[in-house]
Design a protein around this motif. Structure first.
Motif, PDB file in Angstrom:
ATOM      1  N   TRP A 295      39.924  45.551  47.925  1.00 47.94           N
ATOM      2  CA  TRP A 295      38.900  44.526  47.771  1.00 47.94           C
ATOM      3  C   TRP A 295      39.064  43.796  46.442  1.00 47.94           C
ATOM      4  CZ3 TRP A 295      35.762  41.456  50.147  1.00 47.94           C
ATOM      5  CH2 TRP A 295      34.758  40.804  49.456  1.00 47.94           C
ATOM      6  N   ASP A 296      39.048  42.463  46.506  1.00 52.26           N
ATOM      7  CA  ASP A 296      39.056  41.581  45.337  1.00 52.26           C
ATOM      8  C   ASP A 296      40.296  41.810  44.480  1.00 52.26           C
ATOM      9  OD1 ASP A 296      38.266  39.634  43.648  1.00 52.26           O
ATOM     10  OD2 ASP A 296      36.578  40.703  42.762  1.00 52.26           O
ATOM     11  N   ASP A 297      41.457  41.493  45.042  1.00 57.53           N
ATOM     12  CA  ASP A 297      42.712  41.755  44.336  1.00 57.53           C
ATOM     13  C   ASP A 297      42.900  40.865  43.112  1.00 57.53           C
ATOM     14  OD1 ASP A 297      43.119  39.612  46.348  1.00 57.53           O
ATOM     15  OD2 ASP A 297      45.134  39.561  45.518  1.00 57.53           O
ATOM     16  N   GLY A 298      42.050  39.849  42.922  1.00 59.29           N
ATOM     17  CA  GLY A 298      42.136  39.023  41.730  1.00 59.29           C
ATOM     18  C   GLY A 298      41.446  39.618  40.518  1.00 59.29           C
ATOM     19  N   ASP A 299      40.722  40.717  40.680  1.00 60.49           N
ATOM     20  CA  ASP A 299      40.029  41.350  39.554  1.00 60.49           C
ATOM     21  C   ASP A 299      41.049  42.019  38.639  1.00 60.49           C
ATOM     22  OD1 ASP A 299      38.498  43.273  37.945  1.00 60.49           O
ATOM     23  OD2 ASP A 299      36.828  42.749  39.255  1.00 60.49           O
ATOM     24  N   ASP A 300      40.973  41.725  37.332  1.00 54.97           N
ATOM     25  CA  ASP A 300      41.962  42.282  36.412  1.00 54.97           C
ATOM     26  C   ASP A 300      41.799  43.783  36.210  1.00 54.97           C
ATOM     27  OD1 ASP A 300      39.661  42.328  34.924  1.00 54.97           O
ATOM     28  OD2 ASP A 300      40.327  40.926  33.393  1.00 54.97           O
ATOM     29  N   SER A 301      40.731  44.397  36.723  1.00 58.65           N
ATOM     30  CA  SER A 301      40.594  45.848  36.650  1.00 58.65           C
ATOM     31  C   SER A 301      41.626  46.564  37.520  1.00 58.65           C
ATOM     32  CB  SER A 301      39.185  46.279  37.088  1.00 58.65           C
ATOM     33  OG  SER A 301      38.199  45.744  36.243  1.00 58.65           O
TER      34      SER A 301
ATOM     35  N   LEU B 271      56.361  51.266  53.195  1.00 63.12           N
ATOM     36  CA  LEU B 271      57.035  52.556  53.319  1.00 63.12           C
ATOM     37  C   LEU B 271      56.432  53.416  54.413  1.00 63.12           C
ATOM     38  CD1 LEU B 271      57.476  53.485  49.533  1.00 63.12           C
ATOM     39  CD2 LEU B 271      59.294  52.915  51.146  1.00 63.12           C
ATOM     40  N   ALA B 272      55.099  53.374  54.552  1.00 63.55           N
ATOM     41  CA  ALA B 272      54.414  54.240  55.512  1.00 63.55           C
ATOM     42  C   ALA B 272      54.259  53.605  56.889  1.00 63.55           C
ATOM     43  CB  ALA B 272      53.034  54.624  54.960  1.00 63.55           C
ATOM     44  N   GLY B 273      54.623  52.329  57.024  1.00 63.31           N
ATOM     45  CA  GLY B 273      54.375  51.660  58.297  1.00 63.31           C
ATOM     46  C   GLY B 273      52.899  51.545  58.598  1.00 63.31           C
ATOM     47  N   ALA B 274      52.109  51.315  57.549  1.00 63.15           N
ATOM     48  CA  ALA B 274      50.657  51.281  57.687  1.00 63.15           C
ATOM     49  C   ALA B 274      50.148  49.846  57.676  1.00 63.15           C
ATOM     50  CB  ALA B 274      49.995  52.072  56.555  1.00 63.15           C
ATOM     51  N   GLY B 275      48.918  49.670  58.107  1.00 67.72           N
ATOM     52  CA  GLY B 275      48.259  48.381  58.042  1.00 67.72           C
ATOM     53  C   GLY B 275      47.679  48.149  56.660  1.00 67.72           C
ATOM     54  N   ILE B 276      47.308  46.909  56.400  1.00 68.70           N
ATOM     55  CA  ILE B 276      46.725  46.568  55.110  1.00 68.70           C
ATOM     56  C   ILE B 276      45.679  45.477  55.317  1.00 68.70           C
ATOM     57  CG2 ILE B 276      48.361  44.742  54.485  1.00 68.70           C
ATOM     58  CD1 ILE B 276      48.357  45.906  51.645  1.00 68.70           C
ATOM     59  N   LEU B 277      44.614  45.541  54.520  1.00 70.68           N
ATOM     60  CA  LEU B 277      43.549  44.531  54.570  1.00 70.68           C
ATOM     61  C   LEU B 277      43.186  44.164  53.143  1.00 70.68           C
ATOM     62  CD1 LEU B 277      41.523  42.921  56.325  1.00 70.68           C
ATOM     63  CD2 LEU B 277      39.929  44.842  56.070  1.00 70.68           C
ATOM     64  N   LEU B 278      43.535  42.937  52.732  1.00 70.87           N
ATOM     65  CA  LEU B 278      43.168  42.422  51.417  1.00 70.87           C
ATOM     66  C   LEU B 278      41.949  41.534  51.592  1.00 70.87           C
ATOM     67  CD1 LEU B 278      46.654  41.379  49.974  1.00 70.87           C
ATOM     68  CD2 LEU B 278      45.484  43.562  49.717  1.00 70.87           C
ATOM     69  N   GLY B 279      40.831  41.919  51.004  1.00 67.15           N
ATOM     70  CA  GLY B 279      39.595  41.171  51.186  1.00 67.15           C
ATOM     71  C   GLY B 279      39.045  40.637  49.884  1.00 67.15           C
TER      72      GLY B 279
END
Length: 666
Positions: free
Chosen positions: A261-267, A288-296
């Motif tokens: 969540w909120d990948d623009g946060d510098d934390s 690497l894991a063949g997993a899904g991803i959700l960037l919100g």
């Protein structure tokens, strides 16, 4: 009695946790027979290296060693728990190469310190209820949501960038997405920027999925409890992990989904070497894991836009009519002094007249009003009244501030206090405010709206939620409390301050902070309004008015591609003294399509602690940029690692700091 080696696989391949880059490799040790049972791959050990005992991890057990000399004995198995499983080791190696760092540095970030008491406890034996499929009705407003969740349930690596509409309870939506993967028997890792977001998402996941399936990894738990929960994840007793930055390495079993969540946060950027960003680690781990991803996030970073444009991920967004229906009416204007003169109350509160009127109308309807102030404190920046020179500390040249009315001025860097600072340019003792902080704003608004409750929410003093009824909520970015029924008005003050940051990401930062605040307002259909105090013709303000984070991110990415800045290119930043940087560039094999920019002097405020001790003796700090096309990113990382190893083996007296695609370049 002579020591005996283990009967089978007597060689342990160990990675010592050493600080020097040229020793980032495996070393072979003999395994004594008495340690054979516990000396397994992934366990913590201690070995003797160069006359001293150091910590390390066993990477493998071998029949023979390629080393022709005499091998030392494995000194001790610190713990029989294999805390470095193969999939985590593969991720550590990938992150170390991507970040031009060492595996030892990444391992310190990935695996928490050991606590024997937590390891010696018996694992929990509670029965776990099955995870039901979550309700997904709220996701129907987003295009392609059905196909995304169907792919997750079918164990497919579905990858998406999600921009929720205004007013969305994003923490509940993230818990629902996690429940889809968990109900399908897969592991889930959820990463949020801070404790406030962690509390929201952790509570939502616990309610929807069940406490027995969720591990919340929070720094506030204390090292022992955090390690206890980390071990539960390692054993497979928890299916969903919710945490902040370091939890991206959590050893979840059968990883099926990573949510960020909120990948623009510098934390989410790690301030310790090798400075990886949680988003980059998540992308590599999902691959690497063949997993899904959700960037919100309500806004969208250029990095997320690049994932969309390359086809690696797909967008989860609502149709434009749904976006407009959920958003408040956004008004942008920079009122003139003449307009302020027409309304004495607005002038006293230092808020433009049109924003003051919007706040007054919401309060009269009995609705709370949110005022976002970029800086906390009382007067966080002051200047000379006569010559307008910023007041600086006499001791360290840091910026001066006034913490409270009738208090002493103090330095924001060293804390030195002065009752009456004097301008170093003209000698005047007259002071004017250049930036108004949250405390001063609350004081002025309290006088402008007598009888209305004033609530302050700043870093360290955040308010969890605001109840119904008229109230003025003064907040700094990132800690805006949600209102139970939404805010009637949201005022974004001092827009020039965010837009004027000397930062490549200034527009991106401003839009992210503004959209997160405006998303808390009521829809326009029931009177919700947001007022932005900034130039309405600015591209960031226009994106805010249109509620179009995707369009802004696409335009920003094109602009960076034109001038050659990340993420359109891969860029390395090398900081150090002149002698250290010159020596580094002499041994570095810059890729054929690479370009070296600089060196340039590095401002004092940006100087890294790793080279602070040598600055006074060896001169000022310089910065060099090396950029290559994205296709050459791996070659650049390898060249940087090789150069660091050479300089380290020569025992160079001055250190350099190497970062790949850092948050701040200038």
């Amino acid at each position: 009695m002579e020591r005996q080696a283990a009967a089978t696989l007597p060689i342990a391949q160990v990675l010592p946790l050493l600080e020097v880059p040229h020793l980032d490799r495996e070393f072979d040790y003999l395994v004594p027979a008495e340690l054979d049972a516990h000396a397994q791959p992934g366990v913590r050990v201690r070995v003797r290296f160069s006359g001293r005992l150091v910590d390390g991890y066993i990477l493998a057990r071998l029949d023979t060693s390629a080393h022709e000399g005499k091998l030392a004995w494995l000194h001790k198995v610190v713990s029989p728990v294999p805390v470095l499983p193969p999939d985590l080791l593969a991720l550590v190696e990938r992150v170390a190469r991507r970040s031009a760092g060492t595996r030892a540095d990444v391992l310190r970030l990935a695996i928490p310190p050991r606590h024997a008491r937590a390891e010696n406890e018996d694992p929990e034996a509670t029965a776990k209820a099955a995870i039901p499929g979550p309700p997904l009705a709220a996701w129907q407003r987003y295009e392609h949501a059905d196909s995304y969740f169907a792919a997750l349930a079918a164990h497919q690596p579905a990858r998406a960038v999600w921009n929720p509409v205004a007013g969305e309870h994003w923490w509940t939506r993230l818990a629902e997405a996690a429940a889809v993967a968990a109900a399908a028997g897969r592991g889930v890792v959820i990463i949020v920027p801070d404790q406030r977001d962690l509390d929201l998402v952790g509570a939502a996941c616990t309610t929807l999925i069940g406490d027995e399936h969720v591990a919340v990894l929070a720094a506030g738990l204390g090292p022992t409890e955090r390690y206890r929960r980390w071990l539960a994840v390692l054993r497979g007793d928890r299916r969903v992990v919710v945490g902040t930055r370091s939890a991206i390495f959590a050893p979840i079993h059968d990883l099926g989904l990573i949510i960020l969540w909120d990948d623009g946060d510098d934390s989410l950027w790690e301030p310790r070497s090798p400075y990886p960003h949680s988003r980059d680690v998540a992308v590599h781990r999902a691959h690497l894991a063949g997993a899904g991803i959700l960037l919100g996030a309500f806004s969208r970073t250029c990095e997320a836009q690049l994932l969309l444009e390359t086809g690696w991920a797909h967008a989860l967004v609502a149709p434009r009519d749904e976006v407009r229906r959920a958003a408040p009416r956004v008004v942008a204007r920079a009122d003139s002094d003449i307009a302020l003169e027409r309304d004495p109350a607005a002038r006293a509160a230092r808020i433009p007249a049109f924003a003051f009127q919007a706040a007054r109308a919401a309060l009269e309807r009995g609705e709370p009003v949110l005022i976002q102030v970029p800086r906390r404190g009382y007067l966080p920046a002051v200047a000379c009244q006569d010559c307008r020179e910023q007041l600086r500390c006499r001791r360290c040249a840091g910026p001066m501030e006034l913490g409270q009315r009738d208090g002493a001025y103090s330095c924001r860097w060293c804390g030195t206090a002065e009752q009456q600072p004097r301008c170093r340019r003209c000698g005047s003792v007259k002071v004017r405010a250049t930036v108004i902080g949250a405390k001063r704003t609350a004081e002025e608004l309290g006088r402008a709206f007598p009888g209305v409750a004033v609530i302050t929410s700043t870093g360290g003093e955040g308010v969890p939620v605001v109840g119904p009824g008229a109230a003025l909520v003064i907040s700094t970015p990132g800690v805006e409390p949600p209102a139970a029924e939404g805010y009637g008005a949201v005022l974004l003050l001092d827009g020039w301050l965010l837009l004027g940051l000397a930062d490549l990401r200034a527009g991106e930062i401003a839009l992210r902070k503004w959209m997160a605040a405006v998303a808390l307002a009521r829809p326009a259909a029931i009177g919700g309004v947001a007022a932005v105090m900034a130039d309405p013709d600015n591209a960031v303000v226009q994106a805010m008015v249109r509620w179009d984070p995707g369009g802004f991110a696409a335009a920003e990415l094109r602009a960076r591609a034109e001038v050659g800045f990340p993420p359109a290119v891969r860029m390395a930043v090398i900081d150090g003294t002149h002698a250290a940087v010159s020596a580094f560039l002499e041994v570095m094999q810059v890729p054929a399509d690479g370009e070296v920019l600089g060196p340039v002097p590095l401002p004092w405020t940006a100087r890294p602690p790793v080279i602070a001790d040598s600055v006074r003796e060896e001169g000022d700090v310089e910065r060099v940029l090396v950029r290559v096309p994205r296709s050459g990113g791996a070659l650049l990382s390898d060249a940087l690692r090789a150069a660091q190893a050479v300089c380290s083996s020569r025992r160079e007296t001055s250190a350099v700091r190497v970062q790949i695609d850092p948050l701040n370049i200038g």
